[in-house]
Structure formats: C-alpha cells, structure tokens
Design a protein around this motif. Structure first.
Motif, PDB file in Angstrom:
ATOM      1  N   ARG A  82      34.787  55.802 104.330  1.00 26.21           N
ATOM      2  CA  ARG A  82      35.709  56.154 103.245  1.00 26.21           C
ATOM      3  C   ARG A  82      36.885  55.159 103.163  1.00 26.21           C
ATOM      4  O   ARG A  82      37.366  54.839 102.077  1.00 26.21           O
ATOM      5  N   GLN A  90      35.628  51.981 101.476  1.00 21.44           N
ATOM      6  CA  GLN A  90      35.450  52.249 100.051  1.00 21.44           C
ATOM      7  C   GLN A  90      36.796  52.205  99.328  1.00 21.44           C
ATOM      8  O   GLN A  90      36.919  51.628  98.242  1.00 21.44           O
ATOM      9  N   LYS A 104      38.543  48.641  98.651  1.00 25.21           N
ATOM     10  CA  LYS A 104      38.000  47.741  97.635  1.00 25.21           C
ATOM     11  C   LYS A 104      38.974  47.516  96.492  1.00 25.21           C
ATOM     12  O   LYS A 104      38.970  46.461  95.855  1.00 25.21           O
TER      13      LYS A 104
END
Length: 376
Positions: free
Chosen positions: A205, A208, A211
C-alpha cells in the motif's frame, strides 16, 4: 510522579511482568530519584540550547543523499538474532551498503527511540517530548524531517499501527512531517493484527501511494510493528512450516521465529524499492528498540533490565546505486554508535556547520573521502 507509574504497572502490565516492574521501579526510580531529577534538569537545559541554535544548510548538499530517502524502522529487532537462517534478507541487503551490527537504541519504547533517532536528543525519562513541550518548541529542534523539508523534500510518515498511540501523530507533525498515514492507505479486507497491519500488505500500500510523488523528492519514514511485537506469537499461518523453530522452547526461539517472519515481509519491500528507487535513493533500516532474548535470568521484558541485550540493534546505510563509489560500500563497522548519532551524521554529510548535538557523527564510516567529520 512515581506513584502513578507504580499503580499503572499493576493495571496494564501482563501478570508475569508485574513483579519485575515493581522491582525495577523500587531499585531504579525510588532509590535514584535525585539522579533522575538531575538528569531531567540537564536534559531540559540541553533542549533549550538546541532549540535556540541557528544552523545553515548548503542547498546543494542533498545530492549525496539522492533524490529520495527511505528509513525503515523494524519492531524490536535485536542484533543478537541476526544470522543467515533467521534474517537472510536483512543481511543480504545490508551488504549493499555499510552495516553496523553493534548499534544501540537509546530507550526501550518506540516513541522515545524515535525522539533520539530523528531529533538527536538524549532519551526522555519522564514524559515524552510531545507530552512535555509545545508543538512550537518541538518545531525549533532541527529534527531531520524539518531539515529535509528545507532542502525540498516532501516528508511522509507511515506507521503500521495506530498513529495516535503514544501521541505519535502530534510528535511527527510537530517535527516536520507533511503527511502521516496508517489505515487511510489500506484496502478493505487488508489483514490487521493487534499491533498493526500485516507488513507485506502494508509495504504494498505504501508503494502504491508513493506513485503520486514520482516526480518529487521524498523522505519516507516507515515504522512497522505487527509481527515482531511482544508477546512474539505467530499470527500468519502461511509461513508456519517455514519457521526456523517449529516448537520454540524459550524466549530466544520465539523471538527468532517472529524476526524471521519480519524478514520475510521485508523482502517484499526490498524488491519494490530496488525496482523503483534504489538507483537514486538512500535506504536506512534499523530498529525502534531491541528486546531481551533470555540471556540473563528474569530479563524477559524490555523495561525490566538494563543489559546490552535490552538495547543492541542493527543499523544499515545503503547509498544510492548511482553514487556508491563515494561510500564505503560492503563494509561492516563494529564501532559502537547509537540512535542519537544519526542526526549529527546527516548534518555532517549535508555540511551543516555549528550544530548543537550531543551525538557523535559516524559520517567518516560512510564516506570514502569525508572532510566533514569534525567535533561539535
């Protein structure tokens, strides 16, 4: 002050530890009250002086740290259980940089260790910094997040368990973190244990989320806690058959098993970090505190004794791959350092002059040509 601690210990401590805590309080606090009072007074004087000190940071100095900086703080990772059987991933990654197996935590609680690591201050012994000082005061301490913000880094703090525990959220905001994250980045159904989200999912997580900052300079601090936290019980059945000790018979074997799992999950972090960030990012991994493994009789809880096994942790510094030739990559340093030494090391690497810290820089152990290692 001491009476409430005495009472609270009997309310909240597990039954096996109550006797030890009583003995610890009697020996260490009641009998040494004058010493504790003097230490507190000296500590407050030091904090006041540090908060009043003005420092100058060369704006080009962060190049040697890379575009991004990651610090991964493991839960209760003891140097005494590190080996190829228990922590193969930790040891493999540490060989890419400079490894310190004889590092020391300055306290036995996560928040107090973070105070020393991020702000270079001596360990608090009564109230924590955030409990005893205003947010404005803490913002003047030249802690690492504030320093890196001045150099253009976005500062991000991720914690796998509750941000409000020990007032961590207030402390981290006060010392310069732009964002704090826990369950807000997690997905529905993500596994959560008593002491936080399962690490491999938590790492997924985090990457992610990061990014969105691919074009920015970021400082990322990750504090994980669920797997290797007391009482060191195995909760993830996926790896039960792979545990080094199938039927643990003592504290060391129990801690070795949970440390092994923590290391398994760390492989997930390493793979994603290597693919996306290792070329232009500094990586540091260490621990918030250690945990006794049963070497000394009745020393079975980290607030009970004051032996080396209560404080010994590892520390690894992995420089960006693109500039590894500037560092002593592959070396193992057996000189003893502690969490208080991390901030002065950053200051020396960055070329900060005239800073006011009690810790000792170990920049000379990291850099091939270090001209910044001076006494402060």
């Amino acid at each position: 002050f001491f009476l409430p601690i005495y009472i609270m210990s009997f309310i909240f401590l597990p039954s096996f530890a109550k006797g030890e805590m009583y003995d610890f309080i009697s020996r260490t606090l009641f009998q040494n009250y004058k010493i504790a009072k003097e230490y507190y007074s000296l500590s407050e004087d030091y904090l006041k002086s540090a908060s009043e000190k003005e420092i100058t940071i060369p704006q080009s100095s962060s190049d040697i740290l890379g575009k991004n900086i990651f610090i991964v703080e493991f839960e209760s990772l003891s140097s005494l259980v590190l080996d190829e059987k228990i922590t193969p991933n930790y040891l493999s990654e540490s060989r890419k940089g400079i490894f310190f197996p004889k590092f020391y935590t300055n306290s036995v609680q996560t928040i107090r260790g973070q105070e020393s690591l991020l702000c270079g201050v001596p360990p608090t012994i009564r109230l924590t910094l955030v409990q005893s000082h205003s947010k404005e005061f803490l913002g003047k301490l030249h802690c690492l997040p504030n320093i890196l913000k001045r150099l253009g880094y976005k500062t991000l703090f991720f914690k796998s368990d509750s941000l409000t525990f020990a007032n961590t959220d207030d402390f981290m905001k006060s010392i310069g973190f732009d964002e704090l994250h826990n369950d807000d980045i997690m997905g529905q159904g993500d596994t959560e244990y008593t002491w936080g989200f399962l690490e491999d999912i938590f790492f997924d997580r985090i990457f992610q989320y990061l990014k969105r900052y691919k074009d920015e300079k970021i400082f990322v601090f990750i504090a994980i806690s669920s797997t290797n936290h007391w009482p060191h019980e195995i909760q993830d059945e996926r790896y039960r058959d792979s545990l080094p000790f199938q039927n643990p018979i003592n504290t060391k074997e129990k801690i070795s098993n949970t440390t092994f799992l923590q290391d398994v999950y760390f492989k997930n972090f390493i793979d994603q970090f290597t693919n996306a960030y290792s070329d232009n990012s500094t990586l540091i991994f260490t621990a918030d505190q250690s945990w006794p493994i049963g070497i000394h009789e009745n020393n079975n809880f980290n607030e009970v004794g004051a032996y080396e096994e209560n404080f010994l942790i590892p520390f690894a510094y992995i420089p960006p791959q693109s500039i590894q030739k500037q560092f002593r990559t592959g070396e193992i340093i057996h000189t003893r350092y502690s969490q208080m030494d991390v901030l002065p090391t950053f200051f020396d690497i960055l070329g900060v002059e005239n800073y006011y810290l009690l810790g000792k820089s170990f920049a000379r152990e990291l850099l091939v040509n270090n001209k910044r290692d001076v006494a402060h």
